[in-house]
Design a protein around this motif. Structure first.
Motif, PDB file in Angstrom:
ATOM      1  N   GLU A 156       0.869  -1.184   0.000  1.00 38.15           N
ATOM      2  CA  GLU A 156       0.000   0.000   0.000  1.00 38.15           C
ATOM      3  C   GLU A 156       0.897   1.222   0.000  1.00 38.15           C
ATOM      4  O   GLU A 156       1.934   1.211   0.678  1.00 38.15           O
ATOM      5  N   SER A 157       0.508   2.291  -0.726  1.00 38.14           N
ATOM      6  CA  SER A 157       1.420   3.433  -0.742  1.00 38.14           C
ATOM      7  C   SER A 157       0.731   4.732  -0.343  1.00 38.14           C
ATOM      8  O   SER A 157      -0.467   4.902  -0.530  1.00 38.14           O
ATOM      9  N   VAL A 158       1.512   5.609   0.228  1.00 34.00           N
ATOM     10  CA  VAL A 158       1.061   6.977   0.533  1.00 34.00           C
ATOM     11  C   VAL A 158       2.160   7.932   0.074  1.00 34.00           C
ATOM     12  O   VAL A 158       3.322   7.535   0.029  1.00 34.00           O
ATOM     13  N   PRO A 159       1.820   9.176  -0.280  1.00 34.77           N
ATOM     14  CA  PRO A 159       2.882  10.131  -0.637  1.00 34.77           C
ATOM     15  C   PRO A 159       3.815  10.329   0.553  1.00 34.77           C
ATOM     16  O   PRO A 159       3.369  10.392   1.693  1.00 34.77           O
ATOM     17  N   PHE A 160       5.094  10.395   0.253  1.00 32.43           N
ATOM     18  CA  PHE A 160       6.085  10.499   1.318  1.00 32.43           C
ATOM     19  C   PHE A 160       6.673  11.899   1.315  1.00 32.43           C
ATOM     20  O   PHE A 160       7.332  12.292   0.361  1.00 32.43           O
ATOM     21  N   LYS A 161       6.370  12.648   2.371  1.00 29.76           N
ATOM     22  CA  LYS A 161       6.843  14.035   2.381  1.00 29.76           C
ATOM     23  C   LYS A 161       7.640  14.334   3.639  1.00 29.76           C
ATOM     24  O   LYS A 161       7.395  15.312   4.321  1.00 29.76           O
ATOM     25  N   HIS A 162       8.576  13.449   3.974  1.00 31.73           N
ATOM     26  CA  HIS A 162       9.385  13.668   5.173  1.00 31.73           C
ATOM     27  C   HIS A 162      10.380  14.799   4.890  1.00 31.73           C
ATOM     28  O   HIS A 162      11.065  14.778   3.879  1.00 31.73           O
ATOM     29  N   PRO A 163      10.446  15.794   5.778  1.00 27.65           N
ATOM     30  CA  PRO A 163      11.323  16.940   5.488  1.00 27.65           C
ATOM     31  C   PRO A 163      12.789  16.698   5.809  1.00 27.65           C
ATOM     32  O   PRO A 163      13.612  17.585   5.580  1.00 27.65           O
ATOM     33  N   SER A 164      13.136  15.532   6.343  1.00 27.26           N
ATOM     34  CA  SER A 164      14.536  15.320   6.745  1.00 27.26           C
ATOM     35  C   SER A 164      15.458  15.240   5.528  1.00 27.26           C
ATOM     36  O   SER A 164      15.174  14.555   4.554  1.00 27.26           O
ATOM     37  N   THR A 165      16.546  15.974   5.583  1.00 21.29           N
ATOM     38  CA  THR A 165      17.554  15.923   4.521  1.00 21.29           C
ATOM     39  C   THR A 165      18.922  15.812   5.183  1.00 21.29           C
ATOM     40  O   THR A 165      19.030  15.942   6.406  1.00 21.29           O
TER      41      THR A 165
END
Ligand SMILES: Nc1ncnc2c1ncn2[C@@H]1O[C@H](COP(=O)(O)OP(=O)(O)OP(=O)(O)O)[C@@H](O)[C@H]1O
Ligand SMILES: [Mg+2]
Length: 492
Positions: A168-177
């Motif tokens: 199952e997928s969801v958009p991944f918007k983790h701000p860690s860089t």
């Protein structure tokens, strides 16, 4: 007045003569090839969007579903010059009205769109051999960059969705860089270079006969940034993440199916591998745990059969260590390519040596308590404080206490977030908290032991150097594993 046949023949003749003498040749790339969509058309459109963005007076703009960026394109009947390996080519976007259609099962668009590529005849082979491949590659890069990252999970257990997909997928918007990640800059640089080498290493992996994959083991106490590091890796390379929940996987064949359904350019993550499943003591057949003994049994079975997949199922409905090893390392791990495996754990000492042996997890990364260089990154990120803005005395005090306080970046960021509007107060409170931690550590006696060990080791080291290996002396074993971990080479 010419009869139509003659007129047609003369136009054909004229074209032939024209083409004979012209130094150019032309290629038409139509949007629809028969009834199928022409992939090359879409690729050219995307590719040109990267070079057309600044030049040109009239551009077409699009934003695809599931995309966070805009794409520029050539407007109708506009043209642009592109250069490849020093050769100039001309692209023209040709749009004409389609003739009225008779009945069709699949109605075509009213407009007929296509690109015409004009190149010099002498450059034809050079351009055709590599230019089109280059365009396809570049387009998929752009597509990936524009598209949101996806985070896949297998939380549904073994069941499949309507399209037969186990993920199952969801958009991944983790701000860690990597910029926001607080860790030793040297270590960070090494990891980033390693990732970049991996991503650019197709020909290297091919040449050396290795599967194009890489394994990272992130270990260290909770709150030191292991999950943040995975997000930073995904954001850095533009890869999707597959978060594999091992407890939801019932057996080895299910694990294999999951692997086969992952796409390339992805990171496959197993978090807290020591907790997900009991994977220790692969060689200990007498261990009470059935899953483990099944693991050892099936591992040796598989070794006898010459390795590879297909083991472990006979041990019942359990996922075994050998299944996991085949997943990351065996023949099945090569279906698809350009994949990164990341395991995380808080207790590396609990892991089976088989998981740690070289070649399986290529890089072991110790995520440590906050060090002074890491603290400077946190101060910059949370308070916008450059090193030079802080008082020298405060900086020196922070440097003195931060290592012995053994606070995680998560703990420190909590303190900084609380007072992020008032820089001075935030730094003061942080210093106090760090000092308090040092006191606490001293009281619990932990630090004292650790310090003695370090001192002992240092003395020993000095003695050794002094004697210059005249009489090699056995190093005393330290009892304090944590301290030892801290002091060992962090990135192997
Ligand atoms: N090295 C770091 N740099 C920047 N922020 C960090 C770092 N480590 C922790 N943090 C902050 O602390 C929070 C928790 O970190 P994270 O989830 O990455 O820790 P973890 O090592 O995965 O912990 P666990 O072992 O419990 O899973 C993050 O949201 C992040 O804001
Ligand atoms: Mg985590």
């Amino acid at each position: 007045v010419f009869p139509p046949e003659l007129r047609f023949a003369s136009v054909k003749l004229f074209n032939r003569i024209f083409h004979c003498f012209s130094s150019y040749c032309y290629f038409d790339i139509t949007e629809i090839d028969g009834v199928n969509t022409n992939e090359l058309y879409n690729a050219v459109q995307l590719y040109l969007s990267s070079s057309v963005s600044i030049t040109g007076n009239r551009l077409s703009l699009t934003r695809a579903v599931n995309s966070s960026g805009f794409t520029f394109g050539l407007a109708n009947n506009d043209s642009i010059v592109d250069t490849f390996n020093g050769v100039n080519v001309l692209w023209e976007h040709v749009v004409t009205q389609r003739q009225a259609q008779t009945f069709s099962w699949r109605p075509l668009p009213d407009e007929k769109r296509g690109f015409t590529l004009r190149i010099k005849k002498k450059d034809k082979s050079l351009v055709l051999n590599s230019y089109l491949d280059y365009i396809m590659e570049k387009a998929s890069d752009i597509r990936r960059k524009n598209q949101d990252r996806l985070l896949y999970t297998n939380s549904r257990g073994g069941s499949l969705d309507s399209r037969g997909h186990p993920w199952e997928s969801v958009p991944f918007k983790h701000p860690s860089t990597f910029d926001t990640l607080a860790m030793d800059p040297q270590k960070k640089k090494e990891i980033m270079e390693d990732l970049q080498d991996f991503a650019n290493g197709q020909s290297f992996y091919h040449k050396t006969g290795r599967a194009w994959k890489r394994g990272y083991l992130l270990y260290g106490p909770p709150g030191t940034g292991k999950s943040s590091m995975i997000a930073a890796m995904a954001n850095y390379l533009g890869y999707d993440i597959y978060d594999l929940e091992l407890t939801e996987v019932h057996n080895n064949s299910e694990l294999r199916k999951l692997l086969m359904k992952t796409s390339s350019k992805s990171i496959i993550v197993i978090e807290d591998i020591d907790c997900s499943i009991n994977l220790t003591n692969r060689n200990n057949n007498n261990n009470g745990n059935t899953s483990v003994s099944a693991a050892s049994r099936s591992y040796y079975d598989s070794e006898l059969r010459g390795g590879g997949g297909g083991c472990g199922e006979e041990g019942g409905n359990t996922i075994t260590l050998s299944g996991l090893l085949n997943f990351t390392d065996g023949l099945w791990s090569c279906c698809g390519s350009e994949r990164i495996f990341v395991f995380t754990t808080n207790h590396i000492e609990k892991l089976d040596p088989a998981l740690l042996r070289s070649g399986r997890m290529d890089m072991h990364i110790f995520m440590s308590y906050c060090s002074f260089p890491a603290l400077k990154i946190l101060l910059k990120n949370y308070l916008g404080c450059e090193e030079c803005e802080l008082e020298e005395t405060i900086l020196r005090q922070l440097e003195e206490v931060v290592d012995v306080a053994r606070m995680t970046p998560a703990d420190i960021s909590e303190v900084l977030i609380k007072n992020r509007r008032k820089k001075e107060k935030a730094v003061e409170e942080l210093l106090e908290t760090l000092k308090m931690r040092v006191e606490m550590n001293k009281k619990s006696g932990f630090l004292m032991r650790g310090e003695n060990v370090v001192e002992d080791e240092e003395e020993e080291e000095q003695e050794k150097r002094a004697l210059d290996s005249e009489s090699p002396k056995e190093e005393s074993e330290t009892e304090d594993n944590c301290k030892e971990e801290d002091d060992e080479e962090k990135v192997k």
